[in-house]
Design a protein around this motif. Structure first.
Motif, PDB file in Angstrom:
ATOM      1  N   ASP A   9      16.827  48.091  32.677  1.00 14.58           N
ATOM      2  CA  ASP A   9      15.364  48.001  32.705  1.00 14.58           C
ATOM      3  C   ASP A   9      14.918  47.018  33.776  1.00 14.58           C
ATOM      4  O   ASP A   9      14.010  47.294  34.558  1.00 14.58           O
ATOM      5  CB  ASP A   9      14.832  47.548  31.337  1.00 14.58           C
ATOM      6  CG  ASP A   9      14.981  48.612  30.271  1.00 14.58           C
ATOM      7  OD1 ASP A   9      14.851  49.803  30.606  1.00 14.58           O
ATOM      8  OD2 ASP A   9      15.237  48.254  29.104  1.00 14.58           O
ATOM      9  N   ASP A 234      14.508  52.250  44.113  1.00 15.64           N
ATOM     10  CA  ASP A 234      15.161  52.404  42.819  1.00 15.64           C
ATOM     11  C   ASP A 234      15.704  51.104  42.250  1.00 15.64           C
ATOM     12  O   ASP A 234      16.207  51.090  41.132  1.00 15.64           O
ATOM     13  CB  ASP A 234      16.321  53.407  42.928  1.00 15.64           C
ATOM     14  CG  ASP A 234      15.830  54.826  43.143  1.00 15.64           C
ATOM     15  OD1 ASP A 234      14.737  55.147  42.659  1.00 15.64           O
ATOM     16  OD2 ASP A 234      16.531  55.590  43.820  1.00 15.64           O
ATOM     17  N   ARG A 247      14.161  49.513  36.580  1.00 15.41           N
ATOM     18  CA  ARG A 247      12.740  49.857  36.515  1.00 15.41           C
ATOM     19  C   ARG A 247      11.884  48.741  37.101  1.00 15.41           C
ATOM     20  O   ARG A 247      10.768  48.984  37.543  1.00 15.41           O
ATOM     21  CB  ARG A 247      12.337  50.118  35.069  1.00 15.41           C
ATOM     22  CG  ARG A 247      13.076  51.286  34.419  1.00 15.41           C
ATOM     23  CD  ARG A 247      12.644  51.458  32.982  1.00 15.41           C
ATOM     24  NE  ARG A 247      11.229  51.830  32.888  1.00 15.41           N
ATOM     25  CZ  ARG A 247      10.482  51.610  31.812  1.00 15.41           C
ATOM     26  NH1 ARG A 247      10.998  50.979  30.758  1.00 15.41           N
ATOM     27  NH2 ARG A 247       9.215  51.997  31.793  1.00 15.41           N
ATOM     28  N   GLY A 380       6.368  46.969  40.059  1.00 15.81           N
ATOM     29  CA  GLY A 380       7.779  46.805  39.730  1.00 15.81           C
ATOM     30  C   GLY A 380       8.475  45.682  40.450  1.00 15.81           C
ATOM     31  O   GLY A 380       9.702  45.536  40.356  1.00 15.81           O
ATOM     32  N   LEU A 411       6.224  47.290  32.244  1.00 17.83           N
ATOM     33  CA  LEU A 411       7.094  48.341  31.722  1.00 17.83           C
ATOM     34  C   LEU A 411       6.388  49.165  30.659  1.00 17.83           C
ATOM     35  O   LEU A 411       6.558  50.393  30.584  1.00 17.83           O
ATOM     36  CB  LEU A 411       8.374  47.730  31.147  1.00 17.83           C
ATOM     37  CG  LEU A 411       9.337  47.074  32.144  1.00 17.83           C
ATOM     38  CD1 LEU A 411      10.549  46.509  31.424  1.00 17.83           C
ATOM     39  CD2 LEU A 411       9.770  48.064  33.222  1.00 17.83           C
ATOM     40  N   ARG A 414       4.197  51.993  32.065  1.00 21.02           N
ATOM     41  CA  ARG A 414       4.786  53.075  32.842  1.00 21.02           C
ATOM     42  C   ARG A 414       5.717  53.906  31.991  1.00 21.02           C
ATOM     43  O   ARG A 414       6.367  53.387  31.078  1.00 21.02           O
ATOM     44  CB  ARG A 414       5.587  52.510  34.030  1.00 21.02           C
ATOM     45  CG  ARG A 414       4.731  51.853  35.079  1.00 21.02           C
ATOM     46  CD  ARG A 414       5.524  51.586  36.350  1.00 21.02           C
ATOM     47  NE  ARG A 414       6.238  50.318  36.289  1.00 21.02           N
ATOM     48  CZ  ARG A 414       7.542  50.191  36.274  1.00 21.02           C
ATOM     49  NH1 ARG A 414       8.312  51.253  36.278  1.00 21.02           N
ATOM     50  NH2 ARG A 414       8.114  49.000  36.251  1.00 21.02           N
ATOM     51  N   ARG A 416       9.010  55.733  30.724  1.00 23.87           N
ATOM     52  CA  ARG A 416      10.381  55.221  30.709  1.00 23.87           C
ATOM     53  C   ARG A 416      11.186  55.669  31.915  1.00 23.87           C
ATOM     54  O   ARG A 416      11.993  54.904  32.451  1.00 23.87           O
ATOM     55  CB  ARG A 416      11.069  55.686  29.421  1.00 23.87           C
ATOM     56  CG  ARG A 416      12.547  55.357  29.331  1.00 23.87           C
ATOM     57  CD  ARG A 416      12.768  53.907  29.092  1.00 23.87           C
ATOM     58  NE  ARG A 416      14.185  53.572  29.165  1.00 23.87           N
ATOM     59  CZ  ARG A 416      14.664  52.347  29.029  1.00 23.87           C
ATOM     60  NH1 ARG A 416      13.843  51.349  28.799  1.00 23.87           N
ATOM     61  NH2 ARG A 416      15.945  52.113  29.124  1.00 23.87           N
ATOM     62  N   THR A 418      10.480  56.131  35.076  1.00 21.14           N
ATOM     63  CA  THR A 418      10.031  55.842  36.431  1.00 21.14           C
ATOM     64  C   THR A 418      10.461  54.461  36.863  1.00 21.14           C
ATOM     65  O   THR A 418      10.586  53.552  36.054  1.00 21.14           O
ATOM     66  CB  THR A 418       8.501  55.933  36.535  1.00 21.14           C
ATOM     67  OG1 THR A 418       7.913  54.973  35.647  1.00 21.14           O
ATOM     68  CG2 THR A 418       8.016  57.318  36.173  1.00 21.14           C
ATOM     69  N   THR A 419      10.655  54.306  38.167  1.00 22.15           N
ATOM     70  CA  THR A 419      10.963  53.001  38.720  1.00 22.15           C
ATOM     71  C   THR A 419       9.668  52.305  39.076  1.00 22.15           C
ATOM     72  O   THR A 419       8.585  52.882  39.035  1.00 22.15           O
ATOM     73  CB  THR A 419      11.823  53.135  39.986  1.00 22.15           C
ATOM     74  OG1 THR A 419      11.062  53.848  40.956  1.00 22.15           O
ATOM     75  CG2 THR A 419      13.117  53.856  39.700  1.00 22.15           C
ATOM     76  N   SER A 425      13.743  58.588  39.703  1.00 23.04           N
ATOM     77  CA  SER A 425      14.126  57.908  38.478  1.00 23.04           C
ATOM     78  C   SER A 425      15.512  57.297  38.636  1.00 23.04           C
ATOM     79  O   SER A 425      16.338  57.793  39.398  1.00 23.04           O
ATOM     80  CB  SER A 425      14.148  58.906  37.305  1.00 23.04           C
ATOM     81  OG  SER A 425      12.875  59.469  37.139  1.00 23.04           O
TER      82      SER A 425
END
Length: 430
Positions: A9, A234, A247, A380, A411, A414, A416, A418-419, A425
C-alpha cells in the motif's frame, strides 16, 4: 526482499525517525507498509558508531523527554537514559559562570542571584518568560506573531549584555546559528520543552532512539542498503533496478536524496555542524554539564563519559565539542586551544578520536516559520521530515505522523486498484 513484498500500500523511503514514525502509524492503521533505507542502519542523522571502544554519535545530540511524540512512541525506561545537569556552564572573560535551574537544583540559586551572570532586570524577565512558556497552551505560542529570537528576547525585556552572555552562546548550539535569527515561535517551543523535560543521552548512544522505533515494527518492514534511484507512476525503482509497486510513496530522506526523487519540492537551507571527539586520560570537568563559550569559538562542549559512563572505556574520558560549519585544516588545533582555556587544563596530550561533519544537521528556521506543513505534494506522493515542521526529534516525528494521516486519507479516497499517479495498477502479489 521476497517477491510477496514487491507490492505494498505504502512505500516509505528513508528510515530516519520521521520515516519510522510514519510507518509506525500506517501499520497501526492496518496499512501494508514497507520501509527502504539506503544506509546500513536506521536513524539517518541519529546514528551511533563504536570507534575503538568509544560510542561516537553522528554529531553531538541530546534527547528531550518532554516531546509528546517521544512519550507516545518510546519506553523511556528501556532507553537507559542518563540526564545532563539542568543548566549550563558559561565560559566568559570573568571566569566560569553557572546558569542553573533553581526549581530543580535549589543550590544553584545563590549563583544566579549573585549578579555575575544576570542582574535583577534580566532575572525578572527570565522568570516571566519561563512562566509564560511553561504554562501557556502550546497553541498560544505557535499562533503568536513570528519574529527573530533576538527581537523576541529584546521585547521580553532582556538586556543586550545578558543576551550576549547567555542566550546567544547557548542558543547557538541549539539552533546551529549564532545570530539569533531563528523563528521566535520555534524558540518559545524549544524553551518550553527544556523547562518541562529533561535533556538526556540513552545508555547506548543516540542511535538507540531510532533502533527502538524500528524494533517496534513488524519483522521485515525495514530493508537496509536499498537505495531508491527514482520514483515511477507505479512506485519506485531501486538502484539495482528492482521495481517496488505502491499505491503511495512517502519520501522521508535528507535534502539531497529528496531533491533527486522529487526535484520540484523545495527544502530550506540546512545548517552544517562539525563535532570533534577527543579522548582525555580523565574528565576535565567531573560533571554531566554542557559548557558554552561567550566568545563563541565553539558551540558547546561536554564530557560525554560524565553523562554516560559507557561512552568511554574505563580509564578514559570522551569529550565532544561542536563548531559551526565543516572541518577545516588547522581548525581542530584552534578548538583544542579554546578547550584548554574553557576547561582550565592542558589539552596537548588529548587524542583526536573522530571528527563528524553533518552537512544537513538542522534546517534553517527563519521567521515566518510554518510549524507543521502539509506532506502531500502530489497525488500519491508525500514528503516528511524536520524540514516540514521544526528542527527536532519532535518535529521529525510529528511530520511523519502527519504524513501517515494524509496518506490514509488519500488511500481511502481512491479505488484499491489504483496507484497514486493514476497510471497502471500495481502488479498482483505472487
Amino acid at each position: 526482499m521476497s517477491p510477496a513484498r514487491d507490492v505494498v500500500d505504502v512505500l516509505v523511503v528513508g528510515a530516519g525517525v520521521a520515516g519510522l514514525a510514519c510507518a509506525w502509524d500506517l501499520l497501526a492503521a492496518g496499512t501494508d507498509t514497507l520501509v527502504v533505507e539506503a544506509g546500513d542502519g536506521v536513524g539517518g542523522r541519529m546514528r551511533s558508531d563504536l570507534v575503538e571502544g568509544f560510542v561516537v554519535d553522528r554529531g553531538f545530540q541530546v534527547f528531550n523527554t518532554s516531546y509528546p511524540q517521544v512519550r507516545r512512541r518510546l519506553s523511556l525506561r528501556r532507553l537507559g537514559l542518563r540526564p545532563f545537569t539542568p543548566g549550563v556552564l558559561v565560559h566568559s572573560s570573568s571566569g566560569r559562570l553557572r546558569f542553573g535551574d533553581p526549581t530543580r537544583r535549589p543550590g544553584t540559586l545563590p549563583e544566579l542571584l549573585s549578579g555575575r551572570l544576570a542582574g535583577p532586570r534580566d532575572l525578572l524577565a527570565l522568570g516571566a518568560l519561563s512562566a509564560r512558556d511553561v504554562l501557556a497552551p502550546p497553541r498560544r505560542l505557535t499562533s503568536a506573531a513570528d519574529t527573530t529570537t533576538r527581537t523576541a528576547l529584546a521585547r521580553a525585556g532582556f538586556s543586550d549584555a545578558f543576551v550576549e552572555r547567555f542566550f546567544r552562546p547557548f542558543l547557538s548550539g541549539v539552533f546551529l546559528e549564532d545570530e539569533l535569527e531563528t523563528s521566535s515561535r520555534v524558540f518559545h517551543l524549544v524553551w518550553r520543552s527544556m523547562l518541562r523535560g529533561t535533556l538526556c543521552l540513552p545508555g547506548g548512544g543516540i542511535g538507540a532512539v531510532p533502533r527502538a522505533l524500528a524494533g517496534a515494527l513488524p519483522p521485515g518492514t525495514v530493508h537496509l542498503e536499498t537505495p531508491v534511484r527514482q520514483l515511477t507512476d507505479d512506485g519506485a525503482v531501486t538502484a539495482d533496478g528492482r521495481e517496488l509497486a505502491a499505491r503511495a510513496v512517502v519520501v522521508a530522506t535528507g535534502p539531497g536524496p529528496l531533491a533527486t526523487l522529487l526535484p520540484g519540492v523545495g527544502v530550506p537551507a540546512y545548517r552544517v555542524v562539525t563535532t570533534y571527539f577527543h579522548v582525555a586520560p580523565r574528565s576535565p570537568l567531573g560533571e554531566p554539564t554542557l559548557l558554552v563559550d561567550t566568545r563563541r569559538r565553539f558551540l558547546n562542549t561536554c564530557v560525554l563519559s560524565d553523562v554516560v559512563r559507557g561512552y568511554a572505556p574505563p580509564g578514559h574520558a570522551l569529550v565532544a565539542t561542536s563548531v559551526l560549519g565543516s572541518d577545516a585544516e588547522g581548525r581542530e588545533r584552534e578548538v583544542r586551544g579554546a578547550l584548554a582555556e574553557a576547561y582550565g587544563t592542558a589539552t596537548d596530550a588529548w587524542d583526536l578520536l573522530a571528527v563528524r561533519t553533518v552537512p544537513d544537521a538542522l534546517p534553517a528556521m527563519a521567521p515566518p516559520q510554518a510549524l507543521n506543513r502539509r506532506t502531500r505534494v502530489a497525488p500519491g506522493r508525500f514528503v516528511c521530515g524536520d524540514h516540514r515542521a521544526t528542527g527536532s526529534v519532535q518535529g521529525a516525528m510529528a511530520s511523519g505522523a502527519r504524513a501517515a494521516r494524509e496518506v490514509l486519507a488519500d488511500l481511502r479516497s481512491r479505488p484499491r486498484g489504483t496507484t497514486g499517479q493514476g497510471a497502471s495498477s500495481p502488479r498482483s502479489r505472487s
